[in-house]
Scaffold this active site. Structure first.
Site, PDB file in Angstrom:
ATOM      1  N   TYR A 152     -38.978  17.355  45.417  1.00  0.00           N
ATOM      2  CA  TYR A 152     -39.867  18.506  45.354  1.00  0.00           C
ATOM      3  C   TYR A 152     -41.273  18.215  45.974  1.00  0.00           C
ATOM      4  O   TYR A 152     -41.973  19.014  46.181  1.00  0.00           O
ATOM      5  CB  TYR A 152     -40.077  18.681  43.743  1.00  0.00           C
ATOM      6  N   LYS A 197     -27.602   8.224  41.975  1.00  0.00           N
ATOM      7  CA  LYS A 197     -26.380   8.561  42.788  1.00  0.00           C
ATOM      8  C   LYS A 197     -26.403   7.328  43.988  1.00  0.00           C
ATOM      9  O   LYS A 197     -26.563   7.498  45.295  1.00  0.00           O
ATOM     10  CB  LYS A 197     -26.682   9.961  43.715  1.00  0.00           C
ATOM     11  N   ASP A 234     -23.106  12.732  38.933  1.00  0.00           N
ATOM     12  CA  ASP A 234     -22.009  13.807  38.719  1.00  0.00           C
ATOM     13  C   ASP A 234     -21.100  13.330  37.665  1.00  0.00           C
ATOM     14  O   ASP A 234     -20.768  14.409  36.768  1.00  0.00           O
ATOM     15  CB  ASP A 234     -21.053  13.828  39.970  1.00  0.00           C
ATOM     16  N   ASP A 289     -33.865  18.112  36.646  1.00  0.00           N
ATOM     17  CA  ASP A 289     -34.038  19.531  36.584  1.00  0.00           C
ATOM     18  C   ASP A 289     -32.763  20.107  36.249  1.00  0.00           C
ATOM     19  O   ASP A 289     -32.561  20.903  35.494  1.00  0.00           O
ATOM     20  CB  ASP A 289     -34.567  19.779  37.780  1.00  0.00           C
ATOM     21  N   ASP A 329     -31.050  21.551  32.203  1.00  0.00           N
ATOM     22  CA  ASP A 329     -30.472  22.914  31.922  1.00  0.00           C
ATOM     23  C   ASP A 329     -29.128  22.832  31.659  1.00  0.00           C
ATOM     24  O   ASP A 329     -28.580  23.598  30.809  1.00  0.00           O
ATOM     25  CB  ASP A 329     -30.766  23.659  33.299  1.00  0.00           C
TER      26      ASP A 329
END
Length: 366
Positions: free
Chosen positions: A140, A191, A224, A248, A252
């Site tokens: 971001y 990751k 994942d 983020d 959610d």
């Protein structure tokens, strides 16, 4: 203790109507402590009025406040403008200027809402975790970034995933310290099997765990797998720490454990200054929801819970935070539901906010 300062920024979409409905709750907080409350406009509404999403006066007021309660920002409202003409996000600028690098997103299932989750009750019952998201680095904010047209006519979009070791250390420290106040379990998510930044993330967090936090049970998980585990067995988690983009997305995903995005708050905290003061930016995670704005449908609980986090972390009033959370639980235990929680439509934003205010104790703390 000197007067505390709270700035309210309702923003766009459902934000203004939620904040208007919560006036009785804000009034109760003010009557219970020495609190100065101010209000200002930011986001799309501010841009229409002043051609600034975050006016300089409002930013200065935020920097002078102990806590900022933010509603939502409708970035989609600018979609008709060419990318080069779209104004900067008020929320991203607030986060960056206030230096709020540690984003805390609590996920807890109320006893009375276990059946509302799309997951089986036996899977979500007892789930109580916090996702700590690094908020000022990664995709971001990394550079270079942008969209360009190549010589052959193709267009290319570039975003840079960049992390420095000190950025990882400061958010990991916040997560380790939080874990110490809970069940002393921390899962670091990356990751690292594919991304260089992820490999650095794992190295830094592992070294901190060995050197500074041997009392905290530290585990590592690829993002994942973490997404799968959140819906498979969320009760295994206590505190999760991860980078900006992963946080983020995962937060959610985890919101569905509780049954609705409208339920969940967040707290974004800066590092303590020399006096120990930490700036705090508090907001529900549900976004602007323009499709239901102005229809008295939005669930205000995420905003009320965000206010409770502000009372706990920035306004030095943990007892009031507990009373506010107890009022929310009381409303839910009484079966009062907005439509997103399975209600029949008779309880909207205003009715839910009033029900919470009515359950706040009349007697004030000393």
């Amino acid at each position: 203790m000197p007067t505390q300062r709270l700035l309210l920024l309702p923003g766009d979409g459902v934000g203004p109507e939620i904040f208007a409905a919560l006036e009785p709750v804000i009034a109760w907080v003010q009557s219970s402590m020495d609190l100065e409350v101010s209000r200002a406009q930011c986001g799309y509404g501010a841009w229409l009025a002043q051609k600034e999403t975050l006016p300089r006066r409002v930013l200065a007021e935020a920097m002078a406040s102990d806590a900022v309660l933010f509603g939502s920002e409708d970035n989609e409202a600018f979609s008709s403008l060419p990318p080069s003409e779209r104004p900067a996000s008020a929320l991203l600028e607030l986060r960056q200027t206030m230096g709020v690098f540690a984003n805390l997103r609590p996920i807890r299932v109320a006893r009375s809402l276990v059946d509302n989750s799309p997951l089986k009750p036996e899977v979500v019952e007892g789930a109580d975790l916090v996702i700590v998201r690094e908020l000022l680095g990664g995709l971001y904010f990394g550079t270079p970034r942008g969209v360009e047209t190549l010589a052959d006519g193709r267009r290319r979009g570039v975003d840079s995933l960049v992390y420095f070791s000190d950025e990882i250390e400061r958010v990991a420290r916040a997560a380790f310290e939080l874990a110490r106040t809970r069940r002393s379990k921390l899962c670091s998510v990356d990751k690292g099997n594919v991304l260089a930044s992820g490999a650095l993330w794992r190295d830094v967090v592992a070294a901190m765990g060995r050197a500074e936090y041997p009392d905290v049970e530290l585990s590592h998980m690829y993002v994942d797998n973490c997404a799968m585990q959140l819906v498979r067995r969320p009760t295994q988690f206590d505190v999760i720490v991860t980078e900006n983009t992963f946080g983020d997305i995962l937060s959610d995903c985890a919101a569905m454990i509780s049954g609705s995005l409208g339920m969940l708050p967040s707290a974004s905290l800066s590092a303590p200054d020399a006096s120990g003061r930490r700036r705090g930016l508090y907001e529900p995670i549900h976004g602007s929801a323009p499709d239901i704005a102005g229809k008295n449908l939005a669930n205000p609980i995420g905003t009320v819970s965000s206010l409770a986090l502000a009372l706990e972390h920035s306004l030095h009033a943990p007892e009031l935070a507990s009373r506010l959370n107890a009022a929310i639980d009381g409303v839910l235990d009484a079966g009062i539901r907005t439509r997103d929680l399975g209600g029949d439509g008779s309880t909207g934003t205003r009715e839910m906010a009033r029900a919470i205010a009515d359950r706040l104790p009349l007697s004030q703390p000393a």
